[in-house]
Design a protein around this motif. Structure first.
Motif, PDB file in Angstrom:
ATOM      1  N   LEU A 434       0.819  -1.215   0.000  1.00  0.00           N
ATOM      2  CA  LEU A 434       0.000   0.000   0.000  1.00  0.00           C
ATOM      3  C   LEU A 434       0.853   1.265   0.000  1.00  0.00           C
ATOM      4  O   LEU A 434       0.562   2.221  -0.720  1.00  0.00           O
ATOM      5  N   ASP A 435       1.897   1.295   0.839  1.00  0.00           N
ATOM      6  CA  ASP A 435       2.723   2.507   0.937  1.00  0.00           C
ATOM      7  C   ASP A 435       4.062   2.141   1.594  1.00  0.00           C
ATOM      8  O   ASP A 435       4.159   2.040   2.815  1.00  0.00           O
ATOM      9  N   TYR A 436       5.086   1.988   0.752  1.00  0.00           N
ATOM     10  CA  TYR A 436       6.408   1.597   1.263  1.00  0.00           C
ATOM     11  C   TYR A 436       6.959   2.641   2.235  1.00  0.00           C
ATOM     12  O   TYR A 436       7.508   2.302   3.295  1.00  0.00           O
ATOM     13  N   GLU A 437       6.827   3.925   1.884  1.00  0.00           N
ATOM     14  CA  GLU A 437       7.425   4.995   2.685  1.00  0.00           C
ATOM     15  C   GLU A 437       6.899   5.015   4.115  1.00  0.00           C
ATOM     16  O   GLU A 437       7.586   5.461   5.035  1.00  0.00           O
ATOM     17  N   TYR A 438       5.694   4.525   4.297  1.00  0.00           N
ATOM     18  CA  TYR A 438       5.090   4.603   5.618  1.00  0.00           C
ATOM     19  C   TYR A 438       5.634   3.569   6.586  1.00  0.00           C
ATOM     20  O   TYR A 438       5.184   3.499   7.741  1.00  0.00           O
ATOM     21  N   HIS A 439       6.644   2.779   6.162  1.00  0.00           N
ATOM     22  CA  HIS A 439       7.192   1.800   7.108  1.00  0.00           C
ATOM     23  C   HIS A 439       7.892   2.482   8.279  1.00  0.00           C
ATOM     24  O   HIS A 439       8.246   1.842   9.268  1.00  0.00           O
ATOM     25  N   ILE A 440       8.028   3.829   8.179  1.00  0.00           N
ATOM     26  CA  ILE A 440       8.562   4.602   9.312  1.00  0.00           C
ATOM     27  C   ILE A 440       7.673   4.437  10.554  1.00  0.00           C
ATOM     28  O   ILE A 440       8.139   4.554  11.690  1.00  0.00           O
ATOM     29  N   VAL A 441       6.382   4.154  10.324  1.00  0.00           N
ATOM     30  CA  VAL A 441       5.453   3.903  11.441  1.00  0.00           C
ATOM     31  C   VAL A 441       5.947   2.724  12.271  1.00  0.00           C
ATOM     32  O   VAL A 441       5.957   2.756  13.504  1.00  0.00           O
ATOM     33  N   LEU A 442       6.373   1.681  11.573  1.00  0.00           N
ATOM     34  CA  LEU A 442       6.882   0.487  12.251  1.00  0.00           C
ATOM     35  C   LEU A 442       8.146   0.819  13.040  1.00  0.00           C
ATOM     36  O   LEU A 442       8.334   0.366  14.177  1.00  0.00           O
ATOM     37  N   GLU A 443       8.995   1.639  12.444  1.00  0.00           N
ATOM     38  CA  GLU A 443      10.254   2.012  13.094  1.00  0.00           C
ATOM     39  C   GLU A 443      10.003   2.837  14.343  1.00  0.00           C
ATOM     40  O   GLU A 443      10.669   2.656  15.375  1.00  0.00           O
ATOM     41  N   GLU A 444       9.034   3.747  14.280  1.00  0.00           N
ATOM     42  CA  GLU A 444       8.778   4.643  15.414  1.00  0.00           C
ATOM     43  C   GLU A 444       8.031   3.951  16.551  1.00  0.00           C
ATOM     44  O   GLU A 444       8.334   4.170  17.720  1.00  0.00           O
ATOM     45  N   LEU A 445       7.036   3.114  16.199  1.00  0.00           N
ATOM     46  CA  LEU A 445       6.178   2.525  17.232  1.00  0.00           C
ATOM     47  C   LEU A 445       6.638   1.150  17.693  1.00  0.00           C
ATOM     48  O   LEU A 445       6.358   0.743  18.813  1.00  0.00           O
ATOM     49  N   PHE A 446       7.308   0.416  16.811  1.00  0.00           N
ATOM     50  CA  PHE A 446       7.705  -0.961  17.130  1.00  0.00           C
ATOM     51  C   PHE A 446       9.201  -1.139  16.803  1.00  0.00           C
ATOM     52  O   PHE A 446       9.574  -1.909  15.924  1.00  0.00           O
ATOM     53  N   GLU A 447      10.039  -0.406  17.510  1.00  0.00           N
ATOM     54  CA  GLU A 447      11.468  -0.378  17.190  1.00  0.00           C
ATOM     55  C   GLU A 447      12.104  -1.770  17.245  1.00  0.00           C
ATOM     56  O   GLU A 447      12.877  -2.155  16.354  1.00  0.00           O
ATOM     57  N   LYS A 448      11.767  -2.550  18.269  1.00  0.00           N
ATOM     58  CA  LYS A 448      12.354  -3.895  18.392  1.00  0.00           C
ATOM     59  C   LYS A 448      11.926  -4.778  17.226  1.00  0.00           C
ATOM     60  O   LYS A 448      12.744  -5.550  16.695  1.00  0.00           O
ATOM     61  N   ILE A 449      10.683  -4.681  16.854  1.00  0.00           N
ATOM     62  CA  ILE A 449      10.177  -5.477  15.729  1.00  0.00           C
ATOM     63  C   ILE A 449      10.848  -5.020  14.436  1.00  0.00           C
ATOM     64  O   ILE A 449      11.266  -5.852  13.612  1.00  0.00           O
ATOM     65  N   PHE A 450      10.996  -3.733  14.267  1.00  0.00           N
ATOM     66  CA  PHE A 450      11.610  -3.187  13.049  1.00  0.00           C
ATOM     67  C   PHE A 450      13.042  -3.688  12.877  1.00  0.00           C
ATOM     68  O   PHE A 450      13.502  -3.909  11.745  1.00  0.00           O
ATOM     69  N   ASN A 451      13.728  -3.861  13.992  1.00  0.00           N
ATOM     70  CA  ASN A 451      15.147  -4.274  13.930  1.00  0.00           C
ATOM     71  C   ASN A 451      15.338  -5.790  13.812  1.00  0.00           C
ATOM     72  O   ASN A 451      16.477  -6.261  13.711  1.00  0.00           O
ATOM     73  N   LEU A 452      14.252  -6.549  13.820  1.00  0.00           N
ATOM     74  CA  LEU A 452      14.378  -7.991  13.607  1.00  0.00           C
ATOM     75  C   LEU A 452      14.854  -8.255  12.176  1.00  0.00           C
ATOM     76  O   LEU A 452      14.371  -7.634  11.227  1.00  0.00           O
ATOM     77  N   SER A 453      15.780  -9.165  12.021  1.00  0.00           N
ATOM     78  CA  SER A 453      16.344  -9.426  10.702  1.00  0.00           C
ATOM     79  C   SER A 453      15.288  -9.929   9.719  1.00  0.00           C
ATOM     80  O   SER A 453      15.283  -9.537   8.543  1.00  0.00           O
ATOM     81  N   LEU A 454      14.340 -10.744  10.189  1.00  0.00           N
ATOM     82  CA  LEU A 454      13.315 -11.256   9.277  1.00  0.00           C
ATOM     83  C   LEU A 454      12.416 -10.124   8.774  1.00  0.00           C
ATOM     84  O   LEU A 454      11.962 -10.134   7.618  1.00  0.00           O
ATOM     85  N   VAL A 455      12.181  -9.097   9.610  1.00  0.00           N
ATOM     86  CA  VAL A 455      11.381  -7.941   9.197  1.00  0.00           C
ATOM     87  C   VAL A 455      12.170  -7.077   8.228  1.00  0.00           C
ATOM     88  O   VAL A 455      11.652  -6.642   7.191  1.00  0.00           O
ATOM     89  N   LYS A 456      13.442  -6.832   8.546  1.00  0.00           N
ATOM     90  CA  LYS A 456      14.279  -6.027   7.656  1.00  0.00           C
ATOM     91  C   LYS A 456      14.417  -6.689   6.279  1.00  0.00           C
ATOM     92  O   LYS A 456      14.453  -6.009   5.247  1.00  0.00           O
ATOM     93  N   ASN A 457      14.498  -8.021   6.276  1.00  0.00           N
ATOM     94  CA  ASN A 457      14.600  -8.734   5.005  1.00  0.00           C
ATOM     95  C   ASN A 457      13.361  -8.527   4.132  1.00  0.00           C
ATOM     96  O   ASN A 457      13.452  -8.336   2.916  1.00  0.00           O
ATOM     97  N   ILE A 458      12.190  -8.567   4.778  1.00  0.00           N
ATOM     98  CA  ILE A 458      10.932  -8.359   4.028  1.00  0.00           C
ATOM     99  C   ILE A 458      10.884  -6.935   3.469  1.00  0.00           C
ATOM    100  O   ILE A 458      10.539  -6.728   2.307  1.00  0.00           O
ATOM    101  N   ILE A 459      11.264  -5.960   4.306  1.00  0.00           N
ATOM    102  CA  ILE A 459      11.238  -4.563   3.857  1.00  0.00           C
ATOM    103  C   ILE A 459      12.189  -4.349   2.697  1.00  0.00           C
ATOM    104  O   ILE A 459      11.881  -3.640   1.729  1.00  0.00           O
ATOM    105  N   SER A 460      13.356  -5.002   2.775  1.00  0.00           N
ATOM    106  CA  SER A 460      14.376  -4.839   1.726  1.00  0.00           C
ATOM    107  C   SER A 460      13.882  -5.338   0.373  1.00  0.00           C
ATOM    108  O   SER A 460      14.322  -4.869  -0.681  1.00  0.00           O
TER     109      SER A 460
END
Length: 463
Positions: A434-460
């Motif tokens: 829907l909106d790639y740029e908005y993944h900043i929401v995940l970074e701001e609200l769920f920092e630990k989840i955002f830093n998980l390697s499996l999550v970063k791989n999906i975003i990449s």
């Protein structure tokens, strides 16, 4: 106080008639007297008394067509349309050129949503009536029922041509212009009307409103001045002039005009509220809050008054006082969604998170489906450890915002926190689509989840 002769006669007839009812001593009244008595009761909404007078009138004047027409009027009011229709058919056989028969028949057809046929009958009534203005007004109303604003406008104009003192028709003409968004045409028509009626305060008032809608504030101001010259006691013109002066940021002059309305009549909550707003704009806080308080004292049900007080203290960051007044407002009207939204925001600022969640939940229950309300409630539920409730809340939000990335990122973060990785991945992929740029929401609200390697791989994958 002086009354004209006709008013004295009517009042005498009503007094004499009511005296008869109290004494049970039947007296004779001519049919004209009964008509005036019945009209008096109908105009004052006393239908039972009108029916009693019709019954007595017809017992003394059984052949009176006018009394029977008043009976028809009551039958139509009571929705007894078949009986009214039958009586009209009998009256038509007696007086086929009586315009009131056509008008009442049109009234029945209008109630049956047959507006086209009603208009045809009203057009026939024009052939027999001595009061064309009234019939044109009725035709205009039928066209309004059909949402035919152009033809409605034409007939209300004809009504004004026949009776330029019929201000309800003038208001209806302008209503049609407004609906058709013909502001320039409305001004042109009003100027033509004013050429014949230069001291018509209602017309000047309407010219001002048209210029206001066009944001031509100086011209609006001039029109309201002419309305006041035409009638210096015209409260509406002072109120509208005050609104224009506010737009021009001439707040002291606006206050003067609002104050005039308080002197001309009992204080209105609107004028008191606007004076408060002007003082707040001028930075005179004590007089601002004084007038806001007078507003809610004058009309405790006016939500704009309570909101003005609450927002005043919120701007001052005095959240305790803001909460105090919001609670007072809720005690008066617990179904007002605007109060609950502020209740939630204020409690959030005060770190009373459970109360804040209650406020957002109540706002949603009352029909406030704004995205911000769903998101704020979700964030608070998560913060107070109610993650499953937060998920449920967001799924309700999806029904209203099925393609919103913010909701999807939050759901992804919540599911990962709940260790439901399959659902987490589903929602993060949907959010990224829907909106790639908005993944900043995940970074701001769920920092630990955002830093998980499996999550970063999906975003990449979506870069």
């Amino acid at each position: 106080m002086r009354f004209n002769h006709e008013e004295e006669e009517n009042n005498f007839s009503i007094t004499r008639y009511e005296s008869m009812l109290r004494s049970n001593d039947v007296k004779f009244f001519d049919s004209d007297e009964f008509e005036s008595i019945i009209h008096h009761y109908l105009e004052n909404g006393k239908i039972a008394k009108a029916k009693k007078a019709i019954s007595l009138g017809l017992s003394q004047h059984p052949s009176s067509v006018n009394l029977k027409l008043l009976e028809v009027e009551v039958l139509v009011f009571e929705n007894r349309l078949d009986k009214a229709d039958n009586l009209l058919a009998q009256l038509y056989a007696i007086e086929p050129e009586n315009e009131e028969i056509y008008i009442q028949k049109a009234n029945i057809l209008s109630k049956q949503n047959n507006h086209t046929r009603a208009i045809e009958l009203l057009m026939m009534a024009l052939s027999y009536t001595n009061d064309a203005a009234d019939v044109y007004s009725l035709i205009g109303m039928e066209y309004l029922f059909m949402d035919d604003f152009e033809n409605a406008k034409i007939n209300f104009m004809k009504c004004l041509e026949a009776d330029d003192q019929d201000y309800s028709a003038l208001y209806n003409v302008i209503y049609c212009f407004d609906f058709l968004e013909q502001h320039e045409e409305a001004i042109e028509y009003l100027n033509m009307f004013l050429n014949k009626n230069p001291y018509c305060e209602v017309a000047w008032h309407q010219v001002g409103k048209q210029y206001f809608d066009l944001e031509e504030y100086e011209k609006a101001l001039a029109a309201y001045d002419f309305a006041i010259i035409s009638d210096e006691h015209f409260i509406g013109a002072y109120l509208e002039k005050g609104k224009v002066l506010e737009k021009l940021k001439r707040h002291n002059e606006a206050i003067e005009n609002y104050r005039i309305t308080l002197e001309l009549d009992d204080p209105t909550s609107f004028a008191l509220l606007r004076i408060g707003k002007c003082y707040e704009k001028l930075g005179v806080d004590d007089l601002a809050i004084q007038h806001y308080s007078k507003t809610v004292h004058e009309d405790p049900l006016l939500d704009k008054g309570w909101i003005a007080i609450t927002d005043f203290y919120m701007r001052k960051r005095d959240y305790q006082k803001a909460l105090y007044y919001t609670n007072k407002a809720i005690n008066i009207d617990s179904e007002n969604v605007l109060y609950w939204k502020r209740y939630a925001k204020i409690n959030n600022r005060l770190a009373f998170f459970e109360e804040a969640e209650r406020g957002y939940r109540k706002a949603i229950e009352l029909g406030n489906y704004e995205l911000e309300t769903w998101l704020n409630r979700s964030d608070i539920l998560r913060f107070i450890g109610e993650s499953n409730a937060a998920v449920q809340n967001l799924h309700q939000a999806i029904e209203f915002y099925p393609d919103n990335a913010e909701i999807q990122y939050r759901l992804a973060g919540l599911h990962y926190e709940l260790q439901d990785y399959q659902k987490g991945e589903y929602h993060i992929r949907k959010a990224l689509d829907l909106d790639y740029e908005y993944h900043i929401v995940l970074e701001e609200l769920f920092e630990k989840i955002f830093n998980l390697s499996l999550v970063k791989n999906i975003i990449s994958e979506y870069k």
